[in-house]
Design an enzyme around this catalytic site. Structure first.
Site, PDB file in Angstrom:
ATOM      1  CE  LYS A 104      39.434  30.440  46.323  1.00  0.00           C
ATOM      2  NZ  LYS A 104      39.007  31.648  45.609  1.00  0.00           N
ATOM      3  CG  HIS A 112      38.835  24.237  43.775  1.00  0.00           C
ATOM      4  ND1 HIS A 112      38.554  25.449  44.367  1.00  0.00           N
ATOM      5  CD2 HIS A 112      38.806  24.450  42.440  1.00  0.00           C
ATOM      6  CE1 HIS A 112      38.366  26.354  43.419  1.00  0.00           C
ATOM      7  NE2 HIS A 112      38.502  25.787  42.250  1.00  0.00           N
ATOM      8  CE  LYS A 142      41.679  24.057  37.867  1.00  0.00           C
ATOM      9  NZ  LYS A 142      40.756  23.467  36.913  1.00  0.00           N
ATOM     10  CD  GLU A 159      37.310  33.047  35.731  1.00  0.00           C
ATOM     11  OE1 GLU A 159      36.984  31.858  35.601  1.00  0.00           O
ATOM     12  OE2 GLU A 159      37.193  33.670  36.806  1.00  0.00           O
ATOM     13  CG  HIS A 196      43.229  29.127  43.401  1.00  0.00           C
ATOM     14  ND1 HIS A 196      42.931  28.220  44.399  1.00  0.00           N
ATOM     15  CD2 HIS A 196      42.041  29.640  43.009  1.00  0.00           C
ATOM     16  CE1 HIS A 196      41.620  28.194  44.584  1.00  0.00           C
ATOM     17  NE2 HIS A 196      41.064  29.052  43.753  1.00  0.00           N
ATOM     18  CE  LYS A 198      35.457  36.325  38.675  1.00  0.00           C
ATOM     19  NZ  LYS A 198      35.125  35.068  37.974  1.00  0.00           N
TER      20      LYS A 198
END
Length: 491
Positions: free
Chosen positions: A153, A183, A187, A221, A245, A344
């Site tokens: 992606k 990905h 998870k 994050e 995601h 972020k």
């Protein structure tokens, strides 16, 4: 001075003599890039250490003039970072081959494929624009039977671009052999959503608009840009996280129970949910926020203003935080706001889906202290399941106290990329994003992207190490008014 082009006979010489026998080949385009070393190879190492992928022949390619020894060193270091050991890990490392090539040139691609053995898995660890050029070049190359294509992606740059890329890929291999990897779907906790919902009678009957006030899907994050300006500054938080995601998680949370977890059944249900998803009340100004961090401090570390980060073009107005409120127009979910956010350089890492239930119809007179609705929390890092509930606590038996009941899942058997690669090498597309789904994700965010590019929604700011902008949608009172209603009338 070297005059041959990448992929010339000089670069390819001796490829067959250096090849090792193997059941299939993983050909990594962009082998010298950050994604390969940081995520792809550690995931592969975990997979090999677990006994999967025996006999795999690993071929790396890039524009950097690396030797086989340099490539094997990178493989060794990445496998070591994943604590991957064992006979299969050693065999794959020792036989790994590197070929310099320009992957946008058909002749170079032919040389790469000639060095492969058995069925070939081509992993495009490349920027989206280069991936598209490489795919166009592949139309002039005869692909080995059974070739699988693995694309990272973001898939395309908008709805039209994704559709065009899908049409191009369809001329190369069948849809079942195209793995658009996310990905995040590898998870373990994301996969556990299915078990949580459909293997527990306790939860599934109340996951609907009658009982749910709102759903938040958050991926905040504390990490800042961390040297990723080359990709991130041209993407931003909306494309990097929400478009890919977080919409996939939304689909898993909202889909109806499939009869099996077969790839077709699962992907059909996800596609159905995404087709029903759109911006809340089609109001970009009220239901989206964009912001970027300014200088601040995170855990004692000074973080510069995003606009001053190396490689950033401040004129792009790239957001580092994106929030959108969506509606899923189905019988089950109509009227429930889904708030998606990714940021972020935040004060803390928060990666979870939170289902907030409606208040009880009435709390009996005489019970005091009740002030928090019930919530179901599904954590994606750390992997955790928790329920916020209200009980009669110790002390005054007439006072309601909030408590949290939780369980840690612990790490999955494989890292996320290991799960994704296992599906690719086993030719199982369950964890891959289907072509029509990729287009729907762009369709959902396209009105937002358009409005943001036209500056219809202001670019807010928040200090690095803070909780985000003051005008955050997640800080607003729940629930949102239902689409099409007077907001003064409530939900």
């Amino acid at each position: 001075m070297r005059t041959e082009s990448p992929g010339s006979a000089r670069d390819m010489r001796g490829a067959e003599s250096r090849s090792a026998a193997g059941g299939q080949t993983l050909l990594v385009l962009g082998a010298s890039g950050d994604l390969t070393g940081r995520l792809l190879l550690p995931g592969l190492g975990g997979l090999l250490a677990g006994g999967t992928g025996g006999g795999l022949f690993l071929v790396g390619s890039g524009i950097d003039d690396w030797s086989d020894a340099r490539w094997r060193q990178r493989v060794t270091e990445s496998f070591a970072a994943a604590a991957a050991t064992g006979a299969q890990v050693t065999a794959t490392t020792d036989s790994a081959l590197y070929l310099r090539a320009d992957v946008t040139r058909p002749e170079d691609l032919r040389g790469l494929l000639a060095a492969c053995r058995g069925p070939v898995v081509i992993f495009f660890a490349l920027p989206p624009a280069i991936t598209a050029k490489a795919c166009r070049a592949l139309t002039e190359v005869e692909l080995p039977t059974g070739t699988r294509l693995v694309l990272e992606k973001p898939f395309g740059t908008d709805t039209a671009g994704a559709a065009q890329l899908n049409e191009l890929l369809a001329t190369l291999v069948p849809e079942e052999q195209i793995h658009r990897v996310d990905h995040f779907l590898g998870k373990s906790t994301v996969l556990n959503i299915l078990g949580l919902r459909f293997a527990n009678r306790l939860f599934e009957p109340v996951l609907n608009a009658e009982h749910v006030a709102a759903v938040d899907i958050v991926f905040d994050e504390s990490l800042a840009l961390e040297g990723r300006a080359g990709y991130y500054d041209s993407a931003g938080a909306l494309i990097d996280m929400v478009q890919s995601h977080l919409l996939q998680v939304l689909a898993l949370l909202t889909m109806d129970a499939p009869p099996t977890v077969d790839a077709r059944e699962l992907r059909d249900r996800k596609a159905q949910m995404l087709r029903a998803t759109r911006l809340w009340d089609d109001d970009v100004r009220a239901c989206t926020r964009r912001a970027r961090y300014t200088a601040g401090e995170i855990a004692g570390r000074r973080v510069p203003d995003y606009a001053d980060e190396a490689g950033v073009d401040a004129a792009r107005s790239t957001e580092t935080l994106a929030e959108v409120v969506l509606t899923v127009d189905t019988w089950r979910w109509a009227g429930v706001p889904f708030r998606l956010r990714s940021g972020k350089a935040m004060s803390a890492t928060r990666k979870e889906a939170v289902i907030t239930f409606k208040q009880p119809a009435r709390v009996p007179d005489g019970l005091t202290g009740y002030d928090r609705p019930d919530r179901l929390r599904i954590g994606f890092g750390p992997d955790r399941l928790a329920m916020d509930v209200n009980i009669n606590g110790p002390g005054d038996p007439f006072r309601i106290d909030p408590v949290t009941l939780g369980v840690d899942f612990g790490p999955g058997e494989l890292p996320a990329y290991g799960e994704v690669l296992r599906g690719v090498l086993d030719d199982d597309p369950t964890l891959s994003v289907r072509g029509d789904t990729a287009e729907q994700c762009w369709r959902i965010v396209e009105p937002v992207l358009s409005a943001w590019r036209e500056e219809t929604v202001p670019l807010l700011e928040y200090p690095a190490g803070s909780g985000g902008p003051e005008d955050s949608l997640l800080a607003k009172q729940l629930p949102f008014p239902a689409p099409g209603t007077d907001p003064r009338a409530g939900a």
